[in-house]
Write a protein that holds these residues in place. Structure first.
Motif, PDB file in Angstrom:
ATOM      1  N   VAL A   1      -5.675   5.237  -1.624  1.00  0.00           N
ATOM      2  CA  VAL A   1      -4.698   4.535  -1.185  1.00  0.00           C
ATOM      3  C   VAL A   1      -3.336   5.218  -1.249  1.00  0.00           C
ATOM      4  O   VAL A   1      -2.255   5.017  -1.342  1.00  0.00           O
ATOM      5  CB  VAL A   1      -4.478   3.040  -2.192  1.00  0.00           C
ATOM      6  CG1 VAL A   1      -5.659   2.350  -2.009  1.00  0.00           C
ATOM      7  CG2 VAL A   1      -4.384   3.614  -3.700  1.00  0.00           C
TER       8      VAL A   1
ATOM      9  N   LEU B   1       0.828  -1.247   0.197  1.00  0.00           N
ATOM     10  CA  LEU B   1       0.174  -0.007  -0.140  1.00  0.00           C
ATOM     11  C   LEU B   1       0.987   1.310  -0.139  1.00  0.00           C
ATOM     12  O   LEU B   1       0.609   2.057  -0.622  1.00  0.00           O
ATOM     13  CB  LEU B   1      -0.830   0.044   1.368  1.00  0.00           C
ATOM     14  CG  LEU B   1      -1.890   1.114   1.416  1.00  0.00           C
ATOM     15  CD1 LEU B   1      -3.057   1.031   0.265  1.00  0.00           C
ATOM     16  CD2 LEU B   1      -2.723   1.123   2.946  1.00  0.00           C
TER      17      LEU B   1
ATOM     18  N   PHE C   1      -5.176  -2.902   1.304  1.00  0.00           N
ATOM     19  CA  PHE C   1      -5.736  -2.084   0.115  1.00  0.00           C
ATOM     20  C   PHE C   1      -7.208  -1.958   0.473  1.00  0.00           C
ATOM     21  O   PHE C   1      -7.868  -1.048   0.215  1.00  0.00           O
ATOM     22  CB  PHE C   1      -5.484  -2.644  -1.322  1.00  0.00           C
ATOM     23  CG  PHE C   1      -4.253  -2.306  -1.860  1.00  0.00           C
ATOM     24  CD1 PHE C   1      -4.149  -1.273  -2.834  1.00  0.00           C
ATOM     25  CD2 PHE C   1      -2.874  -2.670  -1.526  1.00  0.00           C
ATOM     26  CE1 PHE C   1      -2.944  -0.850  -3.613  1.00  0.00           C
ATOM     27  CE2 PHE C   1      -1.813  -2.335  -2.039  1.00  0.00           C
ATOM     28  CZ  PHE C   1      -1.906  -1.484  -2.906  1.00  0.00           C
TER      29      PHE C   1
END
Length: 260
Positions: free
Chosen positions: A105, A82, A224
């Motif tokens: 993200v 991430l 995520f």
């Protein structure tokens, strides 16, 4: 007859915004579940078609995926975590759900029309983009994108529609022909997409010879999902209201049932 195979594109989404519920990230665990849910025979598919018809007057005659799960590509670095998404300029369609996924993200959503994408990637206006494997291959993005991550974060539908008045004016036999043709095309479309994905000359095997391919670990996939799902759910509630939330919950229920 008016049919449209690309209902996830901004033009149609403007007429039926709740189609954005399909962009709930990391909702589908695998392609088999996606096939079962993105289907007029599924409980969700019927609910979706009924709601779309009620709001637009268009009769839905087919649902299928538009090439498979989305992957992320970029020209900067291998994305394994991430944290690797921080600051990456990722081209998206001009869809709030897609922009929200990238921004949540740590990336920078860069909405651009399709005709500008290759040049934007080539010149650095955008660092990367997201699309299914067949689209990435046909667009030759491997020429300007050395890294791909198989995120499988969303899978979007083609929605085949027909004007209801036109359909109702057909004879019963003509309606059967239209219905059969739509069903056959959906089945064929799914098969062709899977063949392209696996093709040695156009699919993932080909792209893996040109790009560094990375698959998210399950732990990173969960990270995520934790970053993106709440943001998209909030967007759906804000933009689509109670009807959108109900449709999203119906989608989640159908996915859960298909996964058992």
């Amino acid at each position: 007859m008016w049919c449209n195979r690309r209902s996830r594109r901004p033009g149609v989404a403007q007429h039926y915004p709740p189609v954005g519920v399909f962009d709930l990230p990391f909702a589908f665990p695998n392609i088999a579940t996606a096939h079962e849910v993105i289907n007029l025979k599924s409980e969700f598919g019927q609910k979706f078609a009924e709601d779309m018809h009620a709001k637009t007057g268009l009769k839905v005659i087919g649902l299928l995926d538009s090439g498979g799960f989305f992957a992320l590509t970029n020209a900067k670095k291998e994305v394994k975590t991430l944290e690797d998404m921080q600051g990456l300029k990722i081209r998206t369609m001009t869809l709030p759900t897609h922009e929200t996924i990238i921004n949540s993200v740590g990336g920078k959503a860069t909405p651009l029309p399709w005709a500008e994408v290759y040049t934007a990637l080539q010149t650095g206006v955008a660092d990367g983009q997201m699309n299914p494997i067949p689209t990435i291959s046909f667009a030759k993005f491997e020429e300007v994108q050395p890294y791909m991550t198989l995120t499988n974060h969303i899978i979007t539908p083609y929605v085949w529609m027909i004007n209801e008045k036109f359909y109702d004016n057909l004879t019963p036999e003509e309606q059967r022909v239209v219905d059969y043709a739509a069903k056959a095309a959906v089945d064929a479309g799914r098969g062709v997409s899977r063949l392209i994905e696996a093709s040695e000359t156009r699919g993932l095997p080909y792209l893996s010879s040109k790009m560094k391919i990375t698959t998210l670990s399950e732990a990173e996939r969960q990270k995520f999902a934790a970053a993106t799902q709440p943001a998209v759910k909030e967007l759906i509630e804000d933009q689509f209201g109670a009807d959108g939330v109900a449709l999203m919950k119906a989608l989640e229920t159908s996915i859960q049932a298909a996964s058992e």
